[in-house]
Enzyme design. Structure first.
Site, short mmCIF file in Angstrom:
data_model
loop_
_atom_site.label_atom_id
_atom_site.label_comp_id
_atom_site.label_asym_id
_atom_site.label_seq_id
_atom_site.Cartn_x
_atom_site.Cartn_y
_atom_site.Cartn_z
CG PHE A 62 -2.18 -0.94 0.97
CD1 PHE A 62 -2.38 -1.61 -0.24
CD2 PHE A 62 -3.11 -1.12 1.98
CE1 PHE A 62 -3.47 -2.46 -0.43
CE2 PHE A 62 -4.22 -1.95 1.79
CZ PHE A 62 -4.40 -2.62 0.59
CG HIS A 177 9.93 -11.98 -4.24
ND1 HIS A 177 9.17 -10.95 -4.73
CD2 HIS A 177 10.65 -12.44 -5.28
CE1 HIS A 177 9.43 -10.79 -6.02
NE2 HIS A 177 10.34 -11.68 -6.37
CG HIS A 235 4.77 -13.67 -5.59
ND1 HIS A 235 6.03 -14.20 -5.54
CD2 HIS A 235 4.89 -12.39 -5.19
CE1 HIS A 235 6.86 -13.27 -5.11
NE2 HIS A 235 6.20 -12.18 -4.89
CG ASP A 309 2.82 -9.10 -5.26
OD1 ASP A 309 3.08 -8.21 -4.44
OD2 ASP A 309 3.68 -9.54 -6.07
O1 DOR Z 1 5.94 -7.07 -9.07
C1 DOR Z 1 6.19 -6.87 -7.88
N1 DOR Z 1 6.05 -5.64 -7.34
N2 DOR Z 1 6.65 -7.85 -7.12
C2 DOR Z 1 7.09 -7.64 -5.86
O2 DOR Z 1 7.47 -8.57 -5.22
C3 DOR Z 1 7.12 -6.30 -5.31
C4 DOR Z 1 6.14 -5.45 -5.93
C5 DOR Z 1 6.31 -3.99 -5.62
O3 DOR Z 1 6.47 -3.67 -4.44
O4 DOR Z 1 6.27 -3.16 -6.52
#
Ligand code: DOR
Length: 444
Positions: A62, A177, A235, A309
């Site tokens: 967020f 991750h 994920h 995610d």
């Molecule tokens: O695509 C992604 N964006 N994968 C992540 O693990 C982090 C996330 C981000 O915080 O932008």
């Protein structure tokens, strides 16, 4: 005490769908029965609606503090509530990162001030905060988050000794991750030599390859097996990784669990052509075969939990060439209509949807009295209809970043009402300005 009586809905809970009434008293579900009458209660007739436990999203970003031009706790939690997500776990790659207990407490204060959905803030592990990890209170902390592949925020844990010590020293769920950094770097260099900085977007899943995912998740799983750590692999994006998972033990007894996200289950590499950077995620969206294998693992319980995610970036940021274009996209408002589309297509029975996005996150993280329609549980509820088509477009997107990878998509299902702790937080397109959100508690 304030009471709300929900009449005539089809309640979806614990593998069954049954017509029943549900009475809310204050913050809790006080009664579930065939035909409840209560003259003092406010009545909401939910004929033609499914009533589900509010969704629990175990992985969202967020962006507060520090990255609030992309989104903030208020804007994104309101989008979540409009999407039927009543609880979330917000990841630590903010600015500053949530990697000390002091920062964690600051984030809880932000949640208390701004969130419209129930909140938890995982603690980010790094190469040098093991002592803080050891001091975390398991009753107050949802989990540890480790980036074993770099992504937004540069939180990579790449010291193998530290990793092993973290795995050995925490009783908390470690959410990881998994993407192998060396493989990604080597692939990036290869394509840089060919294309310079303007690498075509469709090469993202070749750079952040299936091999990179498998190498990292298989290593993390091996380390968890060796150390006895409680690992949750975030994920999953490839078919090959699903072979590392088991479905012969009940979730509550599993030491190694896994999550799949809606974008990996919806899109495939065929979509880069149209959607470009709007479907650039880490891990990358991969092939249609990978997507089918993920669905298979969701349905046979090798994958335990579904999540989003949710990771907003601005369209301006997303317009950058490949190497400067951030990965991630917003999803919390659309996850439920998207998964209900799969229900209507006969892929994911609605009872399984509820298992994967309500019951199982509650079991996996030992969340106190949420995730089910049960008397005595918090009244986190979402009423949906599956016969009111609508199309995702900028005018109905609530994310601060103002776009969605689902734009132009027609969904047959709509979120009609969302209750958070007994309070009607969203109703037929209108969000309440009053928040009744609470910090999640853990029954450990
Ligand atoms: O695509 C992604 N964006 N994968 C992540 O693990 C982090 C996330 C981000 O915080 O932008």
């Amino acid at each position: 005490m304030k009471r709300t009586l929900l009449k005539n809905a089809l309640l979806v809970n614990e593998g069954r769908t049954e017509a029943a009434d549900l009475l809310i008293e204050d913050r809790f579900i006080s009664r579930i029965d065939r035909d409840i009458s209560d003259p003092g209660a406010m009545v909401l007739d939910l004929e033609g609606h499914y009533l589900l436990p509010g969704l629990i999203d175990d992985q969202v970003h967020f962006r507060e503090p520090g990255l609030t031009h992309k989104g903030d706790i208020r804007s994104e939690s309101r989008a979540a509530v409009a999407g039927g997500v009543t609880s979330f776990m917000e990841q630590p790659n903010t600015k500053p990162q949530t990697t000390t207990i002091e920062r964690l407490e600051e984030k809880f204060a932000m949640g208390a001030r701004s969130s419209f959905a129930n909140y938890a803030f995982p603690f980010g592990g790094t190469n040098d905060n093991l002592e803080e990890i050891k001091r975390l209170d398991p009753r107050a902390t949802s989990n540890i988050k480790l980036f074993l592949g770099s992504s937004t925020g540069d939180m990579l844990v790449d010291d193998q000794q530290v990793l092993e010590r973290i795995f050995r020293s925490t009783p908390l769920v470690i959410c990881a991750h998994c993407e192998d950094e060396q493989t990604i770097r080597a692939n990036t260099e290869r394509f840089k030599a060919e294309y310079g900085t303007d690498i075509p977007m469709h090469l993202h899943p070749i750079i952040r390859s299936a091999e990179a995912c498998y190498l990292s998740s298989s290593r993390a799983i091996a380390l968890a097996e060796e150390t006895g750590a409680r690992l949750h692999v975030f994920h999953l994006s490839t078919g090959v990784e699903t072979s590392l998972l088991r479905n012969d033990i009940p979730l509550a007894e599993k030491k190694i669990t896994a999550e799949a996200c809606v974008h990996h289950l919806w899109f495939s590499d065929a979509d880069y052509q149209d959607k470009g950077s709007r479907i650039k995620w880490n891990p990358a969206v991969k092939t249609a075969e990978d997507r089918s294998a993920l669905w298979e693992a969701v349905l046979d319980d090798r994958i335990d939990v579904l999540a989003t995610d949710h990771a907003p970036h601005t369209l301006e940021e997303k317009a950058n060439p490949y190497l400067e274009c951030p990965s991630g996209g917003p999803l919390v408002q659309h996850v439920l209509p998207a998964l209900l589309e799969k229900h209507l297509d006969g892929v994911l029975p609605v009872e399984r949807l509820v298992e994967k996005m309500c019951h199982n996150p509650a079991i996996l993280f030992d969340i106190d009295r949420r995730g089910y329609l049960r008397e005595g549980y918090y009244a986190d509820l979402v009423a949906v209809r599956t016969d009111l088509p609508w199309t995702v477009e900028p005018a109905n997107i609530l994310y601060k970043c103002g776009w969605s990878p689902f734009e132009g998509q027609r969904f047959r299902s709509r979120v009609m009402h969302t209750f958070v702790n007994g309070h009607l937080a969203y109703s037929q397109g209108t969000l309440s300005d009053e928040s009744h959100a609470m910090r999640l508690e853990f029954d450990r």
